[in-house]
Design a protein around this motif. Structure first.
Motif, PDB file in Angstrom:
ATOM      1  N   SER A  17      42.778  50.583  61.369  1.00 32.83           N
ATOM      2  CA  SER A  17      43.823  49.642  60.978  1.00 32.83           C
ATOM      3  C   SER A  17      45.108  50.439  60.793  1.00 32.83           C
ATOM      4  CB  SER A  17      43.458  48.927  59.669  1.00 32.83           C
ATOM      5  OG  SER A  17      44.564  48.218  59.145  1.00 32.83           O
ATOM      6  N   LYS A  31      44.219  53.658  58.683  1.00 39.91           N
ATOM      7  CA  LYS A  31      42.902  53.836  58.075  1.00 39.91           C
ATOM      8  C   LYS A  31      41.836  53.833  59.167  1.00 39.91           C
ATOM      9  CE  LYS A  31      43.876  52.233  53.440  1.00 39.91           C
ATOM     10  NZ  LYS A  31      43.322  51.587  52.248  1.00 39.91           N
ATOM     11  N   ASP A  80      48.755  57.642  54.417  1.00 40.46           N
ATOM     12  CA  ASP A  80      49.783  56.784  53.831  1.00 40.46           C
ATOM     13  C   ASP A  80      51.118  57.520  53.835  1.00 40.46           C
ATOM     14  OD1 ASP A  80      51.170  54.862  52.385  1.00 40.46           O
ATOM     15  OD2 ASP A  80      50.406  55.544  50.445  1.00 40.46           O
ATOM     16  N   ASN A 120      46.212  49.269  48.664  1.00 39.63           N
ATOM     17  CA  ASN A 120      46.023  49.059  50.098  1.00 39.63           C
ATOM     18  C   ASN A 120      44.549  48.944  50.474  1.00 39.63           C
ATOM     19  OD1 ASN A 120      48.848  49.384  50.377  1.00 39.63           O
ATOM     20  ND2 ASN A 120      48.598  51.606  50.466  1.00 39.63           N
ATOM     21  N   ASP A 150      43.216  46.883  53.747  1.00 41.22           N
ATOM     22  CA  ASP A 150      43.688  47.173  55.108  1.00 41.22           C
ATOM     23  C   ASP A 150      42.460  47.230  56.015  1.00 41.22           C
ATOM     24  OD1 ASP A 150      46.120  47.379  53.936  1.00 41.22           O
ATOM     25  OD2 ASP A 150      46.456  49.486  54.399  1.00 41.22           O
ATOM     26  N   GLN A 191      50.531  43.533  51.782  1.00 39.21           N
ATOM     27  CA  GLN A 191      50.170  44.322  50.599  1.00 39.21           C
ATOM     28  C   GLN A 191      49.790  43.361  49.481  1.00 39.21           C
ATOM     29  OE1 GLN A 191      51.266  45.366  47.231  1.00 39.21           O
ATOM     30  NE2 GLN A 191      49.379  46.516  47.428  1.00 39.21           N
ATOM     31  N   THR A 212      50.567  52.716  56.737  1.00 41.88           N
ATOM     32  CA  THR A 212      49.217  53.233  56.514  1.00 41.88           C
ATOM     33  C   THR A 212      48.431  53.221  57.821  1.00 41.88           C
ATOM     34  OG1 THR A 212      48.291  51.058  55.950  1.00 41.88           O
ATOM     35  CG2 THR A 212      49.184  52.371  54.144  1.00 41.88           C
ATOM     36  N   LYS A 243      49.322  49.813  60.122  1.00 40.00           N
ATOM     37  CA  LYS A 243      50.374  48.830  59.868  1.00 40.00           C
ATOM     38  C   LYS A 243      51.496  49.445  59.051  1.00 40.00           C
ATOM     39  CE  LYS A 243      48.261  46.720  55.758  1.00 40.00           C
ATOM     40  NZ  LYS A 243      47.727  45.477  55.192  1.00 40.00           N
ATOM     41  N   GLY A 267      51.453  45.356  62.638  1.00 38.20           N
ATOM     42  CA  GLY A 267      50.136  45.938  62.406  1.00 38.20           C
ATOM     43  C   GLY A 267      49.195  45.731  63.569  1.00 38.20           C
ATOM     44  N   ARG A 312      44.918  46.527  64.936  1.00 34.81           N
ATOM     45  CA  ARG A 312      43.561  46.781  64.453  1.00 34.81           C
ATOM     46  C   ARG A 312      42.602  46.837  65.636  1.00 34.81           C
ATOM     47  NH1 ARG A 312      45.569  41.942  63.654  1.00 34.81           N
ATOM     48  NH2 ARG A 312      44.487  40.120  64.524  1.00 34.81           N
ATOM     49  N   SER A 363      44.323  36.088  56.486  1.00 32.53           N
ATOM     50  CA  SER A 363      43.755  37.377  56.112  1.00 32.53           C
ATOM     51  C   SER A 363      42.654  37.160  55.086  1.00 32.53           C
ATOM     52  CB  SER A 363      44.836  38.301  55.527  1.00 32.53           C
ATOM     53  OG  SER A 363      45.304  37.783  54.291  1.00 32.53           O
TER      54      SER A 363
END
Length: 690
Positions: A280, A303, A330, A158, A161, A128, A301, A282, A257, A259, A106
């Motif tokens: 995103s 996004k 969230d 967050n 993300d 996180q 979350t 997750k 998660g 994306r 990541s």
């Protein structure tokens, strides 16, 4: 002192210019390059700044070829673009080869190897993570995606993300120190800009990997380039069982998660337009992330990111407008799957931004000017003032009962001049926010560099910046927390000097800085209150910091061209000391905890013509303490970690094995949240063309 105006839910309306061709330009602010937390700053970013036609990780980011290339790319710490080699600040860029060679899953993992960055994990693979720069907190940095501000005003927890996979990143630009006149109210102590890879050619790639603790990740990318048009779409999914269980035996560090990301662009001689849209989503077991009262917390979350940006040339002037809309949702569960024990917290934040960066060259240098308008709106079950009309929470029988709306307006002016060996950039930003009765306040800054020799540059800077409190800091008053809705904005003044040396085989930097922070925000607990103690958000009167950073990178392919095994060596060290007034029994959750010492090192080896071995080492010593689950106060212990990646690289494919925490060390970045031991991952990627 500013007086807070609560729940002033208004929007800026531009009536006078609605029929003018330049109306959008008049309302917009600067467009910024992807940048981040390190010894750097940036301003104007474009996703097609660098084109590398292979994913083969054939060298570290010490490579001279890339050094020369990056020094000519427009990645700057200024409002107007300049070649990186002329920017009067030290800028750190992690390019595609450096990213490909790192044992990281990541962006959070990648930033661990930047010496000025503090990456405090609560969960692996980006579940996180709090990321800060130079002793600050996760709220103190500006985060950008292709030059677009994606900071979450609800909370910095967050903020990373992201809708893109690590393999899709072209480069990461890192800036350390206040950058208010460049990024406005988000960049109290620096910025991180993530630039995604453009569609260099029609084709794509597929990737899959798996490993310890039930970890699996798969993704694909498809690109289409036709004439002046570029389009690219990507997506992926990851999951893990996690590495720990709660006292009841349930999973409490698991992760799932997904994306998806689309980006496109059009360009000709006088106009370049780019756009992106991503999501995103997750969910992860949050263990004791935010409180020791529950070891089965959970968070989910979603996004959404959208943006359009452009660069146009009109006569002498260059206009760089952008407009963006981001939505962050969230759901936080203090007791996982048990809303009857503690009702879930729901939040929905919408951020709408308009900005313009304009600049022109004339006899006395390059001048930039413009404005930015950013509206932040939240509706929530816990954060904000009562809404006149509560709104339903989609998919539940709950309602958003509270909320807050605020708009930030920034005006800026900057001038850059080169006089022989001297480069100077000076300017200011004027900021006003509707959240409080805050008048326009001016935050100036000046950066200068002088070329002592062809290889050595000296730097000096003075900058001021501010940050508005997050919605969580203002209103989160549940589950052992008590917020203060009258918090004042944080302000920072910074002085820095440094040296930079670059030649064909060696790259080195040395810098020293002093930060003076006022009204710094933190969550603290007075343990002398016993069972009555709660975490309270407060403004610290003052926190002063001094720091030193040094780094050196050797390119062995240039130093010893006849040997073929040694590729590169990187070593860096950072030291921070803060002048803090601590009261006995008072614990800090964020601001009073920082890395006093950090050492990072990397060694790149070529074992065979296509077989690379990359080793990464980190040592961290943190100031601060925490109360464990038995009620005992404990200080953070220093720790060392070794990560390794072995990869077989070919133009069409590569196969790799990674091991994080190779020697299975026990450590924590936050108290009572143990981190995983040895984590092994194996994967493969295949590249193709249409």
């Amino acid at each position: 002192m500013y007086k807070t105006v609560f729940n002033k839910r208004e929007s800026f309306k531009f009536k006078h210019f609605s029929r003018k061709g330049y109306s959008l330009f008049a309302c917009l602010g600067r467009e910024v390059l992807v940048g981040t937390l390190s010894v750097a700053t940036l301003t104007y970013a474009k996703a097609d700044g660098i084109s590398v036609h292979t994913e083969k990780a054939d060298s570290s980011y010490a490579s001279v070829a890339r050094t020369l290339l990056l020094d000519g790319v427009d990645v700057t710490a200024l409002r107007a673009p300049l070649a990186a080699g002329r920017v009067p600040r030290i800028v750190t860029v992690l390019d595609r080869d450096a990213i490909a060679a790192a044992p990281a899953q990541s962006v959070n993992d990648l930033l661990k190897y930047a010496v000025g960055v503090d990456v405090r994990q609560r969960g692996p693979i980006g579940a996180q993570t709090d990321i800060s720069i130079r002793g600050g907190t996760s709220e103190h940095i500006a985060i950008l995606l292709n030059g677009i501000n994606i900071c979450d005003p609800q909370t910095g927890h967050n903020a990373f993300d992201l809708p893109v996979d690590v393999s899709e990143i072209e480069r990461i630009e890192i800036v350390e120190g206040p950058a208010g006149r460049i990024y406005g109210t988000s960049s109290l102590l620096g910025a991180v800009n993530i630039v995604t890879r453009p569609a260099d050619e029609s084709g794509g790639s597929v990737r899959a990997e798996g490993g310890s603790f039930g970890y699996a990740d798969a993704g694909a990318r498809f690109s289409l380039r036709s004439g002046r048009w570029r389009n690219q779409v990507s997506g992926g999914y990851a999951r893990s069982d996690g590495y720990s269980r709660s006292k009841s035996g349930a999973l409490n560090a698991d992760y799932t998660g997904g994306r998806a990301f689309y980006q496109g662009s059009f360009s000709d001689e006088d106009l370049r337009v780019g756009w992106h849209a991503g999501v995103s989503a997750k969910g992860w077991g949050s263990n004791t992330f935010y409180s020791t009262l529950s070891d089965e917390q959970y968070e989910k979350t979603i996004k959404y990111y959208t943006a359009v940006r452009a660069e146009a040339k009109v006569g002498w002037f260059r206009f760089l407008p952008s407009v963006y809309w981001n939505r962050f949702q969230d759901r936080y569960e203090f007791y996982r799957g048990a809303p009857d024990r503690s009702p879930y917290n729901y939040h929905r934040t919408d951020v709408l931004g308009l900005n313009l960066n304009s600049w022109f060259d004339w006899a006395l240098g390059r001048t930039a000017f413009g404005a930015e308008v950013r509206n932040e709106d939240i509706i929530s079950t816990t954060l904000g003032e009562p809404l006149a009309q509560p709104k339903p929470v989609h998919g539940t029988d709950r309602r958003y009962a509270v909320g807050l709306n605020r708009t930030n307006l920034s005006l800026f002016l900057e001038h850059n001049v080169t006089l022989g060996r001297l480069n100077v950039s000076a300017g200011f930003t004027a900021v006003k926010n509707t959240w409080s009765e805050m008048p326009f306040k001016i935050y100036p800054g000046i950066d200068a560099s002088y070329a002592l020799t062809a290889n050595v540059k000296a730097y000096a800077s003075f900058n001021m910046s501010l940050r508005m409190p997050s919605f969580t800091e203002l209103y989160y008053s549940v589950d052992g927390h008590k917020a203060d809705k009258h918090l004042r904005p944080e302000e920072m003044t910074a002085y820095e000097v440094g040296l930079k040396y670059v030649d064909d085989a060696v790259r080195a930097t040395l810098s020293a800085y002093r930060h003076q922070g006022r009204n710094m925000i933190d969550w603290i607990m007075d343990t002398s209150l016993g069972d009555e103690a709660v975490w309270t958000s407060v403004n610290h009167a003052k926190i002063n910091s001094i720091g030193v950073e040094a780094s050196a990178t050797l390119d062995f392919t240039r130093l010893f061209p006849r040997q073929r095994v040694l590729r590169s060596l990187e070593v860096a060290y950072a030291y921070i000391d803060q002048n803090q007034k601590r009261e006995a029994g008072v614990q800090s959750l964020y601001a009073l905890e920082y890395l006093r010492h950090k050492v990072v090192a990397g060694l790149g080896l070529r074992l065979l013509p296509n077989l690379d071995l990359d080793l990464k080492y980190r040592y961290q010593s943190r100031v601060g303490s925490y109360t464990d689950t038995e009620g005992v106060n404990r200080r953070y212990k220093p720790y060392s970690l070794v990560d390794v990646r072995l990869s077989w690289n070919k133009p069409r494919y590569n196969v790799y094995v990674e091991a994080n925490n190779l020697f299975d060390a026990d450590y924590v970045d936050y108290g009572n949240v143990p981190q995983p031991g040895l984590w092994v991952i194996a994967g493969a990627r295949w590249n193709f063309k249409f």
